[in-house]
Scaffold this motif. Structure first.
Motif, PDB file in Angstrom:
ATOM      1  N   GLN A   1     138.545  12.047 -15.318  1.00  0.00           N
ATOM      2  CA  GLN A   1     138.450  10.715 -14.726  1.00  0.00           C
ATOM      3  C   GLN A   1     137.139  10.113 -15.174  1.00  0.00           C
ATOM      4  N   TYR A   2     136.899   8.852 -14.788  1.00  0.00           N
ATOM      5  CA  TYR A   2     135.691   8.141 -15.209  1.00  0.00           C
ATOM      6  C   TYR A   2     134.436   8.990 -15.067  1.00  0.00           C
ATOM      7  N   SER A   3     134.245   9.600 -13.943  1.00  0.00           N
ATOM      8  CA  SER A   3     133.034  10.393 -13.732  1.00  0.00           C
ATOM      9  C   SER A   3     133.349  11.806 -13.242  1.00  0.00           C
ATOM     10  N   VAL A   4     134.508  12.328 -13.614  1.00  0.00           N
ATOM     11  CA  VAL A   4     134.914  13.651 -13.163  1.00  0.00           C
ATOM     12  C   VAL A   4     135.212  14.525 -14.375  1.00  0.00           C
ATOM     13  N   PHE A   5     134.588  15.685 -14.379  1.00  0.00           N
ATOM     14  CA  PHE A   5     134.841  16.685 -15.408  1.00  0.00           C
ATOM     15  C   PHE A   5     135.251  17.979 -14.716  1.00  0.00           C
ATOM     16  N   ILE A   6     136.190  18.685 -15.308  1.00  0.00           N
ATOM     17  CA  ILE A   6     136.551  20.013 -14.827  1.00  0.00           C
ATOM     18  C   ILE A   6     136.027  21.002 -15.856  1.00  0.00           C
ATOM     19  N   CYS A   7     135.188  21.905 -15.396  1.00  0.00           N
ATOM     20  CA  CYS A   7     134.540  22.863 -16.280  1.00  0.00           C
ATOM     21  C   CYS A   7     134.758  24.277 -15.763  1.00  0.00           C
ATOM     22  N   GLN A   8     134.978  25.188 -16.657  1.00  0.00           N
ATOM     23  CA  GLN A   8     135.013  26.609 -16.316  1.00  0.00           C
ATOM     24  C   GLN A   8     133.768  27.205 -16.937  1.00  0.00           C
ATOM     25  N   LEU A   9     132.743  27.406 -16.118  1.00  0.00           N
ATOM     26  CA  LEU A   9     131.433  27.811 -16.611  1.00  0.00           C
ATOM     27  C   LEU A   9     131.061  29.210 -16.151  1.00  0.00           C
ATOM     28  N   THR A  10     130.381  29.922 -17.007  1.00  0.00           N
ATOM     29  CA  THR A  10     129.756  31.163 -16.585  1.00  0.00           C
ATOM     30  C   THR A  10     128.497  30.781 -15.809  1.00  0.00           C
ATOM     31  N   GLY A  11     127.897  31.730 -15.148  1.00  0.00           N
ATOM     32  CA  GLY A  11     126.651  31.456 -14.437  1.00  0.00           C
ATOM     33  C   GLY A  11     125.563  30.943 -15.374  1.00  0.00           C
ATOM     34  N   VAL A  12     125.499  31.504 -16.569  1.00  0.00           N
ATOM     35  CA  VAL A  12     124.499  31.085 -17.556  1.00  0.00           C
ATOM     36  C   VAL A  12     124.776  29.657 -18.014  1.00  0.00           C
ATOM     37  N   GLN A  13     126.043  29.333 -18.280  1.00  0.00           N
ATOM     38  CA  GLN A  13     126.391  27.973 -18.710  1.00  0.00           C
ATOM     39  C   GLN A  13     126.075  26.952 -17.623  1.00  0.00           C
ATOM     40  N   GLU A  14     126.347  27.283 -16.355  1.00  0.00           N
ATOM     41  CA  GLU A  14     126.051  26.363 -15.264  1.00  0.00           C
ATOM     42  C   GLU A  14     124.546  26.123 -15.167  1.00  0.00           C
ATOM     43  N   ALA A  15     123.760  27.165 -15.270  1.00  0.00           N
ATOM     44  CA  ALA A  15     122.297  27.024 -15.210  1.00  0.00           C
ATOM     45  C   ALA A  15     121.784  26.188 -16.375  1.00  0.00           C
ATOM     46  N   GLU A  16     122.332  26.398 -17.551  1.00  0.00           N
ATOM     47  CA  GLU A  16     121.941  25.629 -18.737  1.00  0.00           C
ATOM     48  C   GLU A  16     122.265  24.147 -18.562  1.00  0.00           C
ATOM     49  N   LEU A  17     123.466  23.862 -18.078  1.00  0.00           N
ATOM     50  CA  LEU A  17     123.890  22.487 -17.869  1.00  0.00           C
ATOM     51  C   LEU A  17     123.021  21.802 -16.822  1.00  0.00           C
ATOM     52  N   LYS A  18     122.745  22.478 -15.718  1.00  0.00           N
ATOM     53  CA  LYS A  18     121.897  21.902 -14.679  1.00  0.00           C
ATOM     54  C   LYS A  18     120.496  21.602 -15.208  1.00  0.00           C
ATOM     55  N   ALA A  19     119.958  22.491 -16.031  1.00  0.00           N
ATOM     56  CA  ALA A  19     118.633  22.266 -16.612  1.00  0.00           C
ATOM     57  C   ALA A  19     118.630  21.034 -17.506  1.00  0.00           C
ATOM     58  N   LYS A  20     119.676  20.841 -18.288  1.00  0.00           N
ATOM     59  CA  LYS A  20     119.778  19.658 -19.152  1.00  0.00           C
ATOM     60  C   LYS A  20     119.898  18.383 -18.323  1.00  0.00           C
ATOM     61  N   LEU A  21     120.678  18.445 -17.239  1.00  0.00           N
ATOM     62  CA  LEU A  21     120.885  17.266 -16.395  1.00  0.00           C
ATOM     63  C   LEU A  21     119.614  16.876 -15.644  1.00  0.00           C
ATOM     64  N   GLU A  22     118.777  17.846 -15.292  1.00  0.00           N
ATOM     65  CA  GLU A  22     117.535  17.566 -14.560  1.00  0.00           C
ATOM     66  C   GLU A  22     116.702  16.508 -15.268  1.00  0.00           C
ATOM     67  N   ASP A  23     116.714  16.514 -16.590  1.00  0.00           N
ATOM     68  CA  ASP A  23     115.884  15.604 -17.373  1.00  0.00           C
ATOM     69  C   ASP A  23     116.482  14.216 -17.552  1.00  0.00           C
ATOM     70  N   ILE A  24     117.786  14.056 -17.283  1.00  0.00           N
ATOM     71  CA  ILE A  24     118.395  12.759 -17.594  1.00  0.00           C
ATOM     72  C   ILE A  24     118.933  11.991 -16.393  1.00  0.00           C
ATOM     73  N   VAL A  25     119.144  12.657 -15.258  1.00  0.00           N
ATOM     74  CA  VAL A  25     119.656  11.929 -14.096  1.00  0.00           C
ATOM     75  C   VAL A  25     118.523  11.203 -13.381  1.00  0.00           C
ATOM     76  N   HIS A  26     118.849  10.124 -12.732  1.00  0.00           N
ATOM     77  CA  HIS A  26     117.920   9.403 -11.867  1.00  0.00           C
ATOM     78  C   HIS A  26     118.040  10.042 -10.487  1.00  0.00           C
ATOM     79  N   HIS A  27     117.077  10.867 -10.124  1.00  0.00           N
ATOM     80  CA  HIS A  27     117.197  11.741  -8.958  1.00  0.00           C
ATOM     81  C   HIS A  27     117.323  11.006  -7.629  1.00  0.00           C
ATOM     82  N   LYS A  28     116.888   9.768  -7.545  1.00  0.00           N
ATOM     83  CA  LYS A  28     117.022   9.011  -6.295  1.00  0.00           C
ATOM     84  C   LYS A  28     118.306   8.198  -6.255  1.00  0.00           C
ATOM     85  N   GLN A  29     119.004   8.073  -7.378  1.00  0.00           N
ATOM     86  CA  GLN A  29     120.207   7.251  -7.439  1.00  0.00           C
ATOM     87  C   GLN A  29     121.451   8.042  -7.821  1.00  0.00           C
TER      88      GLN A  29
END
Length: 74
Positions: free
Chosen positions: A9-37
């Motif tokens: 969907q527009y803002s929905v992704f379905i992912c099958q991630l290992t624990g390592v992949q989830e941690a990697e993705l979260k680390a990448k997102l930390e730098d690009i999301v607007h944390h207050k919005q």
């Protein structure tokens, strides 16, 4: 999110991630999301008990705060 799962969907992704992949993705997102919005929500799909809900939903950006936790548990 591209490369980590299927865009369903527009803002929905379905992912099958290992624990390592989830941690990697979260680390990448930390730098690009607007944390207050923005809010990127990770939901572990499977059986959930009331005591496990906080372990099933995690976010990057704005914190997820359920309005009424009793409505989320059958």
């Amino acid at each position: 999110m591209k490369g980590y799962g299927d865009h369903v969907q527009y803002s929905v992704f379905i992912c099958q991630l290992t624990g390592v992949q989830e941690a990697e993705l979260k680390a990448k997102l930390e730098d690009i999301v607007h944390h207050k919005q923005d809010q990127v929500m990770f939901v572990q799909i499977g059986p959930v008990t009331k005591n496990q809900l906080d372990k099933r939903i995690s976010t990057v950006g704005k914190e997820y705060l359920p309005r009424d936790i009793t409505k989320l548990i059958y």
